[in-house]
Design a protein around this motif. Structure first.
Motif, PDB file in Angstrom:
ATOM      1  N   UNK A 190       0.824  -1.210   0.000  1.00 25.26           N
ATOM      2  CA  UNK A 190       0.000   0.000   0.000  1.00 25.26           C
ATOM      3  C   UNK A 190       0.857   1.258   0.000  1.00 25.26           C
ATOM      4  N   UNK A 191       1.954   1.243   0.752  1.00 23.90           N
ATOM      5  CA  UNK A 191       2.861   2.398   0.774  1.00 23.90           C
ATOM      6  C   UNK A 191       3.473   2.646  -0.599  1.00 23.90           C
ATOM      7  N   UNK A 192       3.850   1.573  -1.279  1.00 26.51           N
ATOM      8  CA  UNK A 192       4.500   1.704  -2.583  1.00 26.51           C
ATOM      9  C   UNK A 192       3.561   2.311  -3.616  1.00 26.51           C
ATOM     10  N   UNK A 193       2.320   1.897  -3.598  1.00 28.10           N
ATOM     11  CA  UNK A 193       1.373   2.312  -4.629  1.00 28.10           C
ATOM     12  C   UNK A 193       0.552   3.543  -4.258  1.00 28.10           C
ATOM     13  N   UNK A 194       0.470   3.850  -2.961  1.00 26.33           N
ATOM     14  CA  UNK A 194      -0.384   4.943  -2.529  1.00 26.33           C
ATOM     15  C   UNK A 194      -1.857   4.600  -2.550  1.00 26.33           C
ATOM     16  N   UNK A 195      -2.182   3.331  -2.725  1.00 24.68           N
ATOM     17  CA  UNK A 195      -3.570   2.890  -2.764  1.00 24.68           C
ATOM     18  C   UNK A 195      -3.992   2.355  -1.402  1.00 24.68           C
ATOM     19  N   UNK A 196      -5.298   2.243  -1.200  1.00 24.17           N
ATOM     20  CA  UNK A 196      -5.813   1.744   0.069  1.00 24.17           C
ATOM     21  C   UNK A 196      -6.381   0.337  -0.030  1.00 24.17           C
ATOM     22  N   UNK A 197      -6.601  -0.126  -1.229  1.00 25.61           N
ATOM     23  CA  UNK A 197      -7.180  -1.456  -1.444  1.00 25.61           C
ATOM     24  C   UNK A 197      -6.069  -2.427  -1.822  1.00 25.61           C
ATOM     25  N   UNK A 198      -5.981  -3.555  -1.104  1.00 25.03           N
ATOM     26  CA  UNK A 198      -4.887  -4.490  -1.309  1.00 25.03           C
ATOM     27  C   UNK A 198      -4.924  -5.102  -2.701  1.00 25.03           C
ATOM     28  N   UNK A 199      -6.099  -5.474  -3.183  1.00 27.44           N
ATOM     29  CA  UNK A 199      -6.197  -6.078  -4.511  1.00 27.44           C
ATOM     30  C   UNK A 199      -5.787  -5.093  -5.594  1.00 27.44           C
ATOM     31  N   UNK A 203      -2.502  -5.314  -8.183  1.00 23.44           N
ATOM     32  CA  UNK A 203      -2.625  -5.155  -9.632  1.00 23.44           C
ATOM     33  C   UNK A 203      -1.697  -4.052 -10.133  1.00 23.44           C
ATOM     34  N   UNK A 204      -1.562  -2.965  -9.366  1.00 28.39           N
ATOM     35  CA  UNK A 204      -0.673  -1.885  -9.767  1.00 28.39           C
ATOM     36  C   UNK A 204       0.781  -2.337  -9.783  1.00 28.39           C
ATOM     37  N   UNK A 205       1.180  -3.134  -8.796  1.00 24.59           N
ATOM     38  CA  UNK A 205       2.559  -3.630  -8.743  1.00 24.59           C
ATOM     39  C   UNK A 205       2.825  -4.605  -9.892  1.00 24.59           C
ATOM     40  N   UNK A 206       1.833  -5.411 -10.209  1.00 25.50           N
ATOM     41  CA  UNK A 206       1.988  -6.320 -11.345  1.00 25.50           C
ATOM     42  C   UNK A 206       2.144  -5.524 -12.645  1.00 25.50           C
ATOM     43  N   UNK A 207       1.424  -4.433 -12.766  1.00 22.38           N
ATOM     44  CA  UNK A 207       1.537  -3.593 -13.951  1.00 22.38           C
ATOM     45  C   UNK A 207       2.915  -2.938 -14.052  1.00 22.38           C
ATOM     46  N   UNK A 208       3.580  -2.766 -12.917  1.00 23.28           N
ATOM     47  CA  UNK A 208       4.919  -2.169 -12.915  1.00 23.28           C
ATOM     48  C   UNK A 208       6.012  -3.157 -13.324  1.00 23.28           C
ATOM     49  N   UNK A 209       5.684  -4.450 -13.442  1.00 23.39           N
ATOM     50  CA  UNK A 209       6.686  -5.376 -13.959  1.00 23.39           C
ATOM     51  C   UNK A 209       6.714  -6.758 -13.355  1.00 23.39           C
ATOM     52  N   UNK A 210       6.147  -6.945 -12.173  1.00 19.79           N
ATOM     53  CA  UNK A 210       6.181  -8.266 -11.552  1.00 19.79           C
ATOM     54  C   UNK A 210       5.262  -9.218 -12.301  1.00 19.79           C
ATOM     55  N   UNK A 211       5.727 -10.441 -12.488  1.00 21.20           N
ATOM     56  CA  UNK A 211       4.849 -11.430 -13.114  1.00 21.20           C
ATOM     57  C   UNK A 211       3.736 -11.842 -12.155  1.00 21.20           C
ATOM     58  N   UNK A 212       4.095 -12.152 -10.919  1.00 23.10           N
ATOM     59  CA  UNK A 212       3.133 -12.575  -9.909  1.00 23.10           C
ATOM     60  C   UNK A 212       3.394 -11.804  -8.618  1.00 23.10           C
ATOM     61  N   UNK A 221      -3.381 -14.005   6.459  1.00 26.91           N
ATOM     62  CA  UNK A 221      -2.860 -14.881   5.417  1.00 26.91           C
ATOM     63  C   UNK A 221      -2.291 -14.143   4.229  1.00 26.91           C
ATOM     64  N   UNK A 222      -2.586 -14.630   3.019  1.00 27.34           N
ATOM     65  CA  UNK A 222      -1.973 -14.139   1.792  1.00 27.34           C
ATOM     66  C   UNK A 222      -3.025 -13.749   0.766  1.00 27.34           C
ATOM     67  N   UNK A 223      -2.676 -12.747  -0.033  1.00 23.78           N
ATOM     68  CA  UNK A 223      -3.441 -12.400  -1.232  1.00 23.78           C
ATOM     69  C   UNK A 223      -2.478 -12.542  -2.411  1.00 23.78           C
ATOM     70  N   UNK A 224      -2.831 -13.338  -3.407  1.00 28.61           N
ATOM     71  CA  UNK A 224      -1.952 -13.600  -4.542  1.00 28.61           C
ATOM     72  C   UNK A 224      -2.648 -13.223  -5.831  1.00 28.61           C
ATOM     73  N   UNK A 225      -1.980 -12.387  -6.622  1.00 28.62           N
ATOM     74  CA  UNK A 225      -2.447 -12.018  -7.956  1.00 28.62           C
ATOM     75  C   UNK A 225      -1.411 -12.538  -8.942  1.00 28.62           C
TER      76      UNK A 225
END
Length: 311
Positions: A190-199, A203-212, A221-225
């Motif tokens: 959340x700090x990295x993206x400035x967003x408040x919603x985890x999902x 999605x924003x981090x995945x758009x920046x380059x991460x595959x998963x 627990x975990x949230x996996x996109x």
């Protein structure tokens, strides 16, 4: 072989007290001192699970000597590169009363250009035998913020899959190289993206380059996109204990899953079971084996489907 990278290796010291109360003196019930840093902890867990592991990174001084001496008894192969500066220590104070942990982290030694060159040569050689490279933790002084991006690129060129577990500017820069998996915690995401919603943040981090993207959310627990779908995985029960090693145990399970090619639901189930079992141990890099085997069949893994829009 799974290779873990700990650029800012540490000697981890853990104090256990009955209860941590500010502005008072405390009697320490027990003291644990061991080689640490996130990648070292990941390698410890993997070694306990039977995986062949090697630890590389940077360490130096008397603290570095003590770190390496303890690591020799831990299982992972020592491939650390010496530096002239003194390796850092971390101090964790664990309260028996509520399981909370208070952590004090030193900054680490400055790294010269020659020391970095020696490390990258060692890293490139080790990639020849690796199936997965885990890049974890903070950067010591003297290294540019994009060093993880460089290490991800070298791994990809060697045909080695990567997991990146760091935060802040080092994570943002590393995403540009396209790591296979990133594993921030929810606050870091959340700090990295400035967003408040985890999902949405995943999605924003995945758009920046991460595959998963696998985001840890503490006791929830975990949230996996991922490219194969989106899942939530939750432990079977709430646990009291020391949470400082839970994230590293989670990364160990993710690395094992990448190495075996297991499907994401199975990998996430292992990751939650292993991280929950790590909470029950007083030091990072350990897990309660009996609890791990019990949790493996009780973790809840649920696929999350995108909401459909209606005309």
């Amino acid at each position: 072989m799974i290779l873990t990278v700990t650029l800012n290796a540490a000697l981890d010291v853990t104090y256990v007290v009955d209860e941590l109360v500010p502005r008072t003196s405390h009697r320490v019930d027990s003291v644990h001192e061991r080689a640490g840093g996130k990648g070292v902890n990941v390698a410890r867990v993997l070694s306990a699970l039977g995986w062949q592991t090697a630890v590389t990174g940077l360490c130096g001084g008397d603290t570095g000597d003590r770190l390496r001496a303890e690591l020799r008894t831990a299982g992972p192969r020592d491939e650390l590169v010496p530096v002239t500066g003194e390796s850092r220590r971390t101090l964790t104070v664990v309260s028996r009363a509520d399981g909370d942990a208070t952590v004090f982290n030193q900054g680490g030694p400055a790294v010269t250009a020659g020391e970095w060159e020696a490390f990258t040569a060692r890293y490139a050689r080790l990639l020849g035998d690796a199936d997965v490279a885990v890049l974890s933790g903070s950067l010591p002084p003297g290294l540019p913020v994009d060093v993880y991006a460089h290490l991800v690129t070298l791994a990809r060129e060697a045909g080695v899959r990567t997991i990146l577990d760091t935060s802040g500017s080092a994570l943002r820069a590393g995403l540009a190289a396209g790591p296979d998996v990133v594993k921030p915690n929810a606050d870091e995401l959340l700090d990295l993206t400035g967003l408040r919603d985890l999902a949405a943040a995943a999605a924003a981090v995945r758009a920046l380059g991460a595959r998963d993207v696998v985001a840890s959310h503490g006791p929830d627990g975990l949230h996996a996109l991922t490219a194969q779908g989106t899942w939530r995985a939750a432990p079977p029960e709430r646990l009291a204990g020391n949470p400082t090693g839970a994230g590293d145990a989670c990364v160990a399970a993710l690395a094992a899953g990448l190495a075996t090619g297991a499907p994401w639901p199975a990998v996430l189930g292992e990751a939650v079971a292993l991280s929950a079992a790590a909470v029950l141990r007083p030091t990072a890099g350990d897990f309660d084996a009996d609890a791990y085997h019990r949790f493996r069949t009780a973790v809840s893994v649920e696929e999350v489907h995108a909401a459909r829009s209606h005309p």
